[in-house]
Design a protein around this motif. Structure first.
Motif, mmCIF file in Angstrom:
data_model
loop_
_atom_site.group_PDB
_atom_site.id
_atom_site.type_symbol
_atom_site.label_atom_id
_atom_site.label_comp_id
_atom_site.label_asym_id
_atom_site.label_seq_id
_atom_site.Cartn_x
_atom_site.Cartn_y
_atom_site.Cartn_z
ATOM 1 N N ARG A 31 30.016 37.787 -35.261
ATOM 2 C CA ARG A 31 29.132 38.580 -34.405
ATOM 3 C C ARG A 31 29.926 39.503 -33.518
ATOM 4 O O ARG A 31 30.889 39.085 -32.893
ATOM 5 C CB ARG A 31 28.313 37.641 -33.517
ATOM 6 N N GLN A 82 28.493 34.091 -28.301
ATOM 7 C CA GLN A 82 29.121 34.966 -29.272
ATOM 8 C C GLN A 82 30.056 34.169 -30.157
ATOM 9 O O GLN A 82 30.837 33.357 -29.694
ATOM 10 C CB GLN A 82 29.923 36.079 -28.588
ATOM 11 N N GLY A 112 27.900 38.688 -25.738
ATOM 12 C CA GLY A 112 27.363 37.359 -25.540
ATOM 13 C C GLY A 112 28.362 36.555 -24.744
ATOM 14 O O GLY A 112 29.296 37.084 -24.162
ATOM 15 N N ARG A 141 21.169 29.561 -27.015
ATOM 16 C CA ARG A 141 22.141 29.415 -28.100
ATOM 17 C C ARG A 141 22.426 30.765 -28.747
ATOM 18 O O ARG A 141 23.545 31.048 -29.165
ATOM 19 C CB ARG A 141 21.601 28.421 -29.123
ATOM 20 N N HIS A 142 21.420 31.604 -28.806
ATOM 21 C CA HIS A 142 21.571 32.932 -29.410
ATOM 22 C C HIS A 142 22.542 33.798 -28.627
ATOM 23 O O HIS A 142 23.093 34.753 -29.163
ATOM 24 C CB HIS A 142 20.200 33.609 -29.485
ATOM 25 N N ARG A 143 22.748 33.455 -27.339
ATOM 26 C CA ARG A 143 23.611 34.283 -26.499
ATOM 27 C C ARG A 143 25.082 33.884 -26.578
ATOM 28 O O ARG A 143 25.906 34.476 -25.898
ATOM 29 C CB ARG A 143 23.160 34.210 -25.037
ATOM 30 N N ALA A 186 17.021 27.628 -27.926
ATOM 31 C CA ALA A 186 17.374 28.585 -28.977
ATOM 32 C C ALA A 186 17.724 29.938 -28.380
ATOM 33 O O ALA A 186 18.644 30.621 -28.857
ATOM 34 C CB ALA A 186 16.213 28.720 -29.964
ATOM 35 N N GLU A 187 17.004 30.348 -27.330
ATOM 36 C CA GLU A 187 17.299 31.626 -26.694
ATOM 37 C C GLU A 187 18.684 31.600 -26.055
ATOM 38 O O GLU A 187 19.434 32.590 -26.142
ATOM 39 C CB GLU A 187 16.224 31.954 -25.652
#
Length: 326
Positions: free
Chosen positions: A193, A189, A197, A185-187, A182-183
């Motif tokens: 957004r 872009q 990223g 995946r959050h990066r 998840a960390e």
């Protein structure tokens, strides 16, 4: 000729060069402030941009900031100043990672000649041709690392296989850990957004099998089977290491890394960074060569070669990262 004053456009150019540096997951974990009385640029870590699981000790943040420091030095020399750098200058302010004072006229030894490469260098996750790098280029890259307090050496074919196996293991661990996935995946872009990223276009064609252990930011394309054949028949892999493993060494490693990447870009060589194994202490230790003569602390695994240009990752503007006060 020495510049008379530091005006606003030149300051923005200096900071723009600094933020063009690579950073882990393109987090861009830096803040800059100019002390106008001393002509010193203060570089601080941005705690809001840390990776809690992938970089709990902030080693990668220090390496990233070191890359930005080197770019700032290159830009300062390009505009005529001698960049005087101090690492961790404030023991009571651990977030202040470095200062760069713009002092006098740049000396011939200042890294001014790499300024154009600052804007050409960016990571490419795409397949390389497999054409070997000339010995002269490899020597230039090794000398670039050594000049900044690091050591870069090319891995042998058996060692390359070992390093890639370790990196595959790290990638498998990352993809299998829901929180780490998840960390990552959050990066990535994606619209709408606007935050920095990794742009999806930089990840490569979605149906192309991952031949090298490139990070699966989606952590869903192939969660069960991560093994695949290499992009290149024999990838060119280099290890960047330092003799010690303190915070100052991480910052020096970042400067050495960026010097290597800029020299590579100046030679038309593409690069990408394989960081996964460095995020697991046991795997990072295994990256080091068992040869007694190769002791050191690996700070980065670098893939080098000739290939297509990749998309330019988004960058924050100079105004986004410049602070007017403490």
């Amino acid at each position: 000729m020495c510049p008379a004053v530091l005006d606003a456009p030149t300051l923005e150019s200096l900071i723009a060069a600094a933020v063009a540096a690579p950073s882990v997951h393109n987090t861009q974990p830096w803040r800059f402030r100019l002390d106008p009385d001393t002509g010193t640029v203060v570089i601080r870590a941005g705690p809001e941009r840390t990776l809690r699981l992938l970089d709990p000790g902030c080693r990668a943040i220090h390496v990233s900031v070191g890359c930005a420091v080197f770019n700032l030095r290159v830009a300062a020399a390009h505009f005529g100043w001698e960049p005087v750098t101090r690492l961790l200058p404030c023991p009571d302010r651990p977030d202040v990672l470095a200062t760069v004072r713009l002092a006098g006229c740049a000396r011939p030894s200042s890294p001014a000649g790499l300024y154009e490469a600052v804007w050409r260098r960016h990571s490419s996750r795409f397949p390389f041709s497999g054409r070997p790098l000339p010995a002269t280029v490899l020597n230039d890259l090794a000398e670039a690392a050594l000049a900044e307090g690091g050591r870069m050496r090319l891995s042998t074919p058996p060692e390359t296989d070992r390093i890639l196996r370790i990196t595959w293991e790290a990638e498998h661990r990352n993809a299998s850990d829901a929180d780490r996935a998840a960390e990552s995946r959050h990066r990535v872009q994606g619209p709408p957004r606007a935050a920095p990223g990794v742009p999806p276009a930089a990840l490569g064609p979605p149906d192309f099998p991952d031949p090298l252990p490139m990070r699966d930011f989606g952590a869903h394309r192939h969660p069960a089977v991560l093994a695949a054949r290499p992009h290149e028949r024999r990838p060119t892999i280099a290890l960047l290491s330092t003799a010690h493993d303190r915070r100052t060494d991480w910052l020096r490693a970042g400067q050495a890394l960026e010097c290597v990447l800029l020299v590579a870009a100046a030679h038309g060589v593409r690069s990408s960074l394989l960081h996964q194994a460095l995020e697991w202490p046991d795997l990072r230790r295994r990256l080091a060569s068992p040869d007694a003569d190769q002791h050191g602390h690996v700070q980065m695994v670098v893939r080098l070669g000739y290939g297509p240009e990749a998309p330019w990752p988004p960058r924050r503007t100079a105004r986004d990262v410049l602070a007017e006060d403490e």
